[in-house]
Motif scaffolding. Structure first.
Motif, PDB file in Angstrom:
ATOM      1  N   ALA A 572      -6.595   9.736   0.825  1.00 32.85           N
ATOM      2  CA  ALA A 572      -6.030  10.359   2.030  1.00 32.85           C
ATOM      3  C   ALA A 572      -4.814   9.579   2.524  1.00 32.85           C
ATOM      4  O   ALA A 572      -3.788  10.165   2.906  1.00 32.85           O
ATOM      5  CB  ALA A 572      -7.101  10.434   3.123  1.00 32.85           C
ATOM      6  N   GLU A 573      -4.887   8.258   2.531  1.00 34.40           N
ATOM      7  CA  GLU A 573      -3.759   7.434   2.949  1.00 34.40           C
ATOM      8  C   GLU A 573      -2.579   7.585   1.996  1.00 34.40           C
ATOM      9  O   GLU A 573      -1.418   7.623   2.416  1.00 34.40           O
ATOM     10  CB  GLU A 573      -4.178   5.957   3.044  1.00 34.40           C
ATOM     11  N   ARG A 574      -2.870   7.670   0.698  1.00 35.13           N
ATOM     12  CA  ARG A 574      -1.783   7.812  -0.284  1.00 35.13           C
ATOM     13  C   ARG A 574      -1.059   9.147  -0.101  1.00 35.13           C
ATOM     14  O   ARG A 574       0.158   9.234  -0.259  1.00 35.13           O
ATOM     15  CB  ARG A 574      -2.335   7.716  -1.711  1.00 35.13           C
ATOM     16  N   ARG A 579       4.050   4.758   0.007  1.00 35.15           N
ATOM     17  CA  ARG A 579       4.736   3.487  -0.158  1.00 35.15           C
ATOM     18  C   ARG A 579       4.235   2.385   0.777  1.00 35.15           C
ATOM     19  O   ARG A 579       4.346   1.217   0.447  1.00 35.15           O
ATOM     20  CB  ARG A 579       6.240   3.659   0.068  1.00 35.15           C
ATOM     21  N   ARG A 580       3.694   2.749   1.941  1.00 38.18           N
ATOM     22  CA  ARG A 580       3.348   1.710   2.896  1.00 38.18           C
ATOM     23  C   ARG A 580       1.834   1.694   3.161  1.00 38.18           C
ATOM     24  O   ARG A 580       1.113   0.913   2.543  1.00 38.18           O
ATOM     25  CB  ARG A 580       4.147   1.911   4.198  1.00 38.18           C
ATOM     26  N   ALA A 581       1.370   2.530   4.088  1.00 43.39           N
ATOM     27  CA  ALA A 581      -0.052   2.511   4.439  1.00 43.39           C
ATOM     28  C   ALA A 581      -0.926   2.810   3.217  1.00 43.39           C
ATOM     29  O   ALA A 581      -1.984   2.188   3.021  1.00 43.39           O
ATOM     30  CB  ALA A 581      -0.324   3.521   5.551  1.00 43.39           C
ATOM     31  N   GLY A 582      -0.478   3.745   2.381  1.00 42.32           N
ATOM     32  CA  GLY A 582      -1.248   4.084   1.185  1.00 42.32           C
ATOM     33  C   GLY A 582      -1.348   2.926   0.218  1.00 42.32           C
ATOM     34  O   GLY A 582      -2.396   2.682  -0.398  1.00 42.32           O
ATOM     35  N   ALA A 583      -0.248   2.188   0.061  1.00 38.41           N
ATOM     36  CA  ALA A 583      -0.260   1.028  -0.835  1.00 38.41           C
ATOM     37  C   ALA A 583      -1.194  -0.054  -0.299  1.00 38.41           C
ATOM     38  O   ALA A 583      -1.970  -0.659  -1.057  1.00 38.41           O
ATOM     39  CB  ALA A 583       1.152   0.482  -1.002  1.00 38.41           C
ATOM     40  N   ARG A 584      -1.134  -0.299   1.018  1.00 43.40           N
ATOM     41  CA  ARG A 584      -2.013  -1.323   1.600  1.00 43.40           C
ATOM     42  C   ARG A 584      -3.488  -0.943   1.449  1.00 43.40           C
ATOM     43  O   ARG A 584      -4.331  -1.790   1.119  1.00 43.40           O
ATOM     44  CB  ARG A 584      -1.657  -1.532   3.073  1.00 43.40           C
ATOM     45  N   ALA A 585      -3.793   0.323   1.686  1.00 45.48           N
ATOM     46  CA  ALA A 585      -5.183   0.774   1.575  1.00 45.48           C
ATOM     47  C   ALA A 585      -5.680   0.651   0.133  1.00 45.48           C
ATOM     48  O   ALA A 585      -6.821   0.231  -0.114  1.00 45.48           O
ATOM     49  CB  ALA A 585      -5.294   2.225   2.046  1.00 45.48           C
ATOM     50  N   LEU A 586      -4.820   0.994  -0.810  1.00 46.62           N
ATOM     51  CA  LEU A 586      -5.211   0.924  -2.216  1.00 46.62           C
ATOM     52  C   LEU A 586      -5.479  -0.523  -2.639  1.00 46.62           C
ATOM     53  O   LEU A 586      -6.473  -0.813  -3.312  1.00 46.62           O
ATOM     54  CB  LEU A 586      -4.114   1.546  -3.090  1.00 46.62           C
ATOM     55  N   MET A 587      -4.609  -1.438  -2.240  1.00 49.13           N
ATOM     56  CA  MET A 587      -4.800  -2.833  -2.609  1.00 49.13           C
ATOM     57  C   MET A 587      -6.063  -3.415  -1.964  1.00 49.13           C
ATOM     58  O   MET A 587      -6.784  -4.210  -2.591  1.00 49.13           O
ATOM     59  CB  MET A 587      -3.576  -3.652  -2.203  1.00 49.13           C
ATOM     60  N   ALA A 588      -6.353  -3.023  -0.727  1.00 47.31           N
ATOM     61  CA  ALA A 588      -7.567  -3.497  -0.066  1.00 47.31           C
ATOM     62  C   ALA A 588      -8.812  -2.977  -0.793  1.00 47.31           C
ATOM     63  O   ALA A 588      -9.810  -3.694  -0.954  1.00 47.31           O
ATOM     64  CB  ALA A 588      -7.583  -3.059   1.393  1.00 47.31           C
ATOM     65  N   HIS A 589      -8.747  -1.731  -1.230  1.00 49.68           N
ATOM     66  CA  HIS A 589      -9.869  -1.138  -1.968  1.00 49.68           C
ATOM     67  C   HIS A 589     -10.101  -1.882  -3.285  1.00 49.68           C
ATOM     68  O   HIS A 589     -11.243  -2.184  -3.647  1.00 49.68           O
ATOM     69  CB  HIS A 589      -9.575   0.340  -2.242  1.00 49.68           C
ATOM     70  N   ILE A 590      -9.025  -2.179  -4.003  1.00 52.96           N
ATOM     71  CA  ILE A 590      -9.152  -2.874  -5.288  1.00 52.96           C
ATOM     72  C   ILE A 590      -9.697  -4.278  -5.093  1.00 52.96           C
ATOM     73  O   ILE A 590     -10.497  -4.770  -5.897  1.00 52.96           O
ATOM     74  CB  ILE A 590      -7.793  -2.893  -6.021  1.00 52.96           C
ATOM     75  N   ALA A 591      -9.292  -4.936  -4.015  1.00 50.84           N
ATOM     76  CA  ALA A 591      -9.821  -6.275  -3.742  1.00 50.84           C
ATOM     77  C   ALA A 591     -11.336  -6.241  -3.578  1.00 50.84           C
ATOM     78  O   ALA A 591     -12.046  -7.168  -3.981  1.00 50.84           O
ATOM     79  CB  ALA A 591      -9.159  -6.843  -2.488  1.00 50.84           C
ATOM     80  N   ALA A 603      -2.560   1.853  -8.929  1.00 48.50           N
ATOM     81  CA  ALA A 603      -1.866   0.708  -8.336  1.00 48.50           C
ATOM     82  C   ALA A 603      -0.852   0.061  -9.264  1.00 48.50           C
ATOM     83  O   ALA A 603       0.131  -0.513  -8.815  1.00 48.50           O
ATOM     84  CB  ALA A 603      -2.895  -0.333  -7.901  1.00 48.50           C
ATOM     85  N   VAL A 604      -1.108   0.132 -10.581  1.00 52.74           N
ATOM     86  CA  VAL A 604      -0.251  -0.564 -11.545  1.00 52.74           C
ATOM     87  C   VAL A 604       0.881   0.361 -11.983  1.00 52.74           C
ATOM     88  O   VAL A 604       0.624   1.475 -12.440  1.00 52.74           O
ATOM     89  CB  VAL A 604      -1.071  -1.012 -12.768  1.00 52.74           C
ATOM     90  N   PRO A 605       2.119  -0.078 -11.859  1.00 57.64           N
ATOM     91  CA  PRO A 605       3.240   0.765 -12.318  1.00 57.64           C
ATOM     92  C   PRO A 605       3.174   0.979 -13.830  1.00 57.64           C
ATOM     93  O   PRO A 605       3.249   0.029 -14.604  1.00 57.64           O
ATOM     94  CB  PRO A 605       4.479  -0.055 -11.928  1.00 57.64           C
TER      95      PRO A 605
END
Length: 914
Positions: A572-574, A579-591, A603-605
């Motif tokens: 939903a965030e993505r 580029r911003r909130a979606g990226a932060r949410a994705l990285m937090a999820h992966i952590a 997440a990986v280009p």
């Protein structure tokens, strides 16, 4: 609390590799183990293969293929400090295994220990909760699990008549301690030696018997039924050409035809059959599994000899030494069998051969290899496993007695059950795998066995649909995805979801179709709905993003765990803000959930996803930080390979990619990484040919095929083969065959690069760009959201000679908050507009200004190189010949290219003429 006890029978390569991976896997799982290696040898890691002390005895696999760790294929190369395509002494590899096991135990974060017990295992007994291993001294070891890594303990000499077998001048096992020493010291009997067998063992024995410490008048006579020597490895390391075997059939006749056709095609296109044979090696287990018992036995009778000659090849230096010995008359090779022997008065034997000839020799050495039928070994342990007790034996023989039957490595008893906690690897699995004696196969088996053993002796708890944690073998635990994460759905829906996810991980078409089937089977499958929304939003698949996201939210409210709800929120965030909130949410999820492969994919280009960052170092840190979560998984190794090539660590990247492809020949990420390696190291002819083979076989279902075609076209440009580029463009890259973002990134950029690369050396018409841009969403051309897409939009507009579109795009970029857009891409737009105006000096100045910042544009070095091509073209047109030549010189220094060489020569000639 006592630790699980695992007894590993055999401390040679197979047993030591098993112990290494048991220790490593126990550390990953946080479970301490007690490991006992049972073997009468004096050190672990040696065994028959690597116990030799003669440095003339070399590995017959290059160092690049000998790492004990699938996730780190350059490990052995780095350990010894040599080159990837060297053939190291075999005893060096024994020391490597010894040190690796010792180091692994010393650095383990859990209480895992290993003890070497110098004894011989002679039997195994089942217990209600494990097994007892019986030793030759009468002791018994209690074990929670047993791993059989003992190989085939005895050489086979059934070919020898009694007159040979009973002779003191017969060496039945050349690898028995000191067996060849007496032959080398002998100065009384006939000098010549008869060696029976002409394979790899013969080569090692010959090298030992004709060295400087042996008699100078000695001639070695080597005979076998075929009289064929092993083939020799290629002069240089080349990537394996892995075939698509889906249409090869299921009978021996069909497979023979398919193998011959594959080798012929590879030989015709590459000039060498070996890459084709190496590719078949990755598919051997699947091909062998297709054959019925009758066909397997027929293969052993008629084809195995020819297979071994091609498959098990000689190191280059050993092959050269054998040729030298034959040339100087020190080695004779012939076809024949020993039929009789008579003792000679001064020692030695007069041996009669099946062709009617005879040889007076001091010694006869058996080099036919081990006895492959375990029923004839006379080994107490194997005999005990095969002995029925109360109507059932713990083990059953596989095809032709070549080892034991297993289910994924776990022994199958006479009732077809694999419940006994006994596993096997290495030579004991030849009957069911055929290829199971080389380190590349054994290390993969060792890793799989380690995981299975730990799952059996210390299973991780599993979570039920209601959230309760239960024991690892609880019968109603939820299904899991390919990485072991629980799924809140039915078994049927999970099967479809997993198949779809694996297609996405392999970069294959059709993953979204399987996901749709999964949500049809279970409409309340939250994560499958979210996956469809993510793929529709970021990968361009045909999906109603908002509808799927709404369905995911509703389903998550009914039935989902924390990880699944988090993934739905991330999608939903993505969708709202990539580029911003979606990226932060994705990285937090992966952590929190690092093994969520779909989240990591986003997440990986890569080819498929833009990722969460355009900063190379951040992308590298992201991938490398996931190593503890994924270990040796082929998908992770594929991503790591691409990271390594991005870091210009090309040798390591190539080894990682091949390691991944050996597990999953359809891994698009691994192919992409290897493709970049071949391009950046100047292997253009090899790269083009290899890519064409892969796309036509294992890559037939690949998504993003246009990008692989673009890579092949780059090789053709580097070779200066413009007709091939033109043919490839119209057959594989021209509209309407390629549409959307791929048309922009691959087709349009190729046309601009083609024009820039050739304009000064061979001007000519390139295909029009306008039809390509018609296949692209207008928003990508006017308001692109990332620097990477904006760069390619600019190249498309330049190729279309649309100055107004370039100016409009530049204004859009300058309004962005990202420096890569507002400064770098906007400046590139200005420079390209100047190129269209033929103001080359000004264009060159702007491009030179941006060259230090282009890494921030994202994509690969090969993709960003189009700007360097544009700069070189501008310099040439502005008569800045020396500057253009220097740029080409620097590029040629790091990467050979026939076309760059020609361009450089033209510029040098121009400078001389000036």
């Amino acid at each position: 609390m006592s630790r699980p006890h695992v007894v590993v029978v055999g401390a040679g390569a197979s047993g030591t590799l098993a112990a290494i991976h048991l220790a490593r896997e126990s550390g990953r799982r946080g479970v301490g183990l007690e490991i006992t290696l049972v073997d009468p040898a004096d050190r672990w890691g040696r065994g028959t293969a690597f116990g030799t002390v003669d440095d003339q005895h070399l590995l017959n696999v290059p160092a690049a293929g000998m790492s004990a760790l699938p996730e780190d294929p350059s490990h052995f190369v780095q350990w010894r400090g040599g080159e990837a395509y060297e053939f190291a002494p075999r005893r060096e590899y024994g020391r490597y295994l010894d040190e690796l096991l010792t180091t692994t135990l010393a650095t383990s974060l859990v209480n895992t220990t290993a003890h070497h017990l110098r004894a011989r295992a002679v039997g195994v007994r089942r217990r209600p909760s494990g097994a007892l291993v019986c030793l030759d001294g009468g002791e018994e070891l209690s074990a929670d699990a047993v791993v059989l890594g003992c190989g085939l303990p005895r050489a086979g000499s059934g070919w020898a008549p009694e007159s040979v077998q009973d002779s003191a001048f017969f060496v039945p096992d050349p690898w028995a301690p000191g067996a060849l020493d007496v032959v080398r010291r002998d100065r009384t009997g006939p000098a010549d030696v008869l060696v029976v067998g002409t394979g790899l063992t013969m080569v090692d024995v010959v090298l030992s018997l004709v060295d400087g410490q042996s008699r100078r008048d000695r001639v070695v006579h080597a005979v076998s039924r075929s009289g064929r020597l092993p083939e020799v490895h290629a002069p240089e390391l080349r990537p394996a050409v892995i075939p698509d075997i889906s249409t090869w059939g299921h009978t021996l006749d069909e497979l023979r035809c398919a193998v011959r056709a594959h080798l012929a095609t590879v030989s015709l296109t590459t000039g060498d059959w070996r890459p084709g044979m190496d590719g078949i090696r990755f598919q051997v287990a699947a091909l062998w599994d297709r054959l019925g018992e009758h066909d397997r036995l027929e293969f052993l009778r008629r084809d195995a000899g020819s297979w071994n000659v091609l498959r098990h090849r000689l190191p280059l230096s050993s092959g050269a030494r054998i040729d030298e010995l034959r040339t100087h008359g020190r080695l004779e090779i012939g076809a024949g069998e020993v039929v009789a022997a008579q003792p000679l008065p001064r020692g030695g034997l007069r041996v009669e051969l099946s062709d009617g000839s005879s040889r007076d020799v001091g010694w006869v050495v058996n080099c036919t290899g081990p006895q492959t039928d375990v029923r004839l070994l006379g080994d107490p342990l194997i005999d005990d496993l095969l002995r029925p007790r109360a109507g059932s034996a713990l083990a059953t023989p596989a095809t032709a007695g070549m080892g034991l039957r297993t289910e994924n490595g776990r022994l199958v008893d006479t009732h077809g059950s694999s419940h006994a906690p006994i596993w096997a690897l290495g030579a004991l699995r030849r009957g069911e795998l055929w290829e199971s004696t080389a380190v590349p196969e054994i290390r993969a088996q060792a890793l799989a066995v380690a995981g299975a053993v730990l799952e059996a002796v210390a299973p991780a708890p599993r979570r039920l649909a209601d959230g309760r944690l239960v024991g690892g073998h609880h019968p109603v635990a939820r299904p899991r995805d390919p990485l072991g994460l629980p799924l809140s759905t039915t078994a049927e829906a999970a099967t479809l979801y997993n198949a779809g996810l694996e297609r996405v991980m392999r970069l294959q078409d059709g993953g979204e179709d399987l996901l749709r089937e999964a949500v049809q089977v279970d409409p309340d499958f939250a994560i499958a709905h979210a996956a469809l929304a993510l793929l529709g939003h970021e990968a361009g698949v045909n999906a109603d993003v908002q509808a799927e996201l709404d369905a995911a939210r509703r389903a998550a409210g009914k039935r989902a765990d924390d990880r699944e709800r988090s993934f739905v929120d991330v999608v939903a965030e993505r969708v709202k803000d990539v580029r911003r909130a979606g990226a932060r949410a994705l990285m937090a999820h992966i952590a929190e959930h690092p093994r969520d492969a779909l989240a990591v994919s986003a997440a990986v280009p890569t080819i498929a996803f833009s990722g969460v960052t355009d900063v190379q170092q951040e992308a590298w840190d992201l991938v490398e930080g996931l190593a503890p979560a994924y270990g040796d998984h082929w998908w992770y190794i594929s991503l790591l390979a691409f990271t390594r090539q991005d870091q210009s660590r090309f040798e390591e990247a190539g080894l990682l990619a091949e390691s991944a492809l050996s597990c999953e020949p359809s891994s698009g990420h691994a192919v992409h990484a290897l493709t970049h390696v071949l391009y950046e190291t100047g292997q253009h002819d090899v790269g083009r040919t290899w890519l064409d083979h892969w796309v036509a076989s294992s890559g037939r279902s690949a998504s993003h095929r246009a990008h692989f075609s673009w890579h092949a076209a780059l090789h053709e440009l580097a070779l200066g083969d413009l007709e091939a580029v033109r043919a490839r463009y119209y057959s594989q890259l021209a509209p309407p065959g390629v549409t959307g973002v791929r048309a922009l990134v691959d087709s349009a950029s190729l046309l601009w690069r083609w024009r820039m690369t050739m304009s000064a050396i061979q001007p000519g018409e390139t295909p029009p760009v306008a039809p390509v841009l018609e296949q692209v969403d207008a928003r990508l051309l006017t308001t692109p959201g990332t620097p990477f897409i904006a760069l390619h939009a600019a190249l498309g507009h330049a190729g279309n000679a649309d100055r107004h579109a370039l100016e409009t795009l530049a204004r859009h970029c300058r309004e962005s908050a990202e420096p890569a857009m507002s400064a770098t891409v906007a400046t590139v737009c200005d420079a390209l507009a100047l190129v269209l105006d033929q103001e080359y000096a000004a264009a060159a100045a702007l491009l030179e200004e941006t060259m230090q910042r282009i890494d921030a544009l994202g994509g690969s070095a090969a993709q960003r190189e189009v700007l360097e091509e544009t700069l070189i073209d501008c310099l040439v047109h502005d008569a800045q010949t020396e500057a253009a030549r220097l740029l080409l010189d620097r590029r040629l220094a790091r990467r050979p290219s026939p076309l760059d060489g020609r361009r450089r020569d033209v510029l040098a000639t121009s400078l001389l003429a000036g």
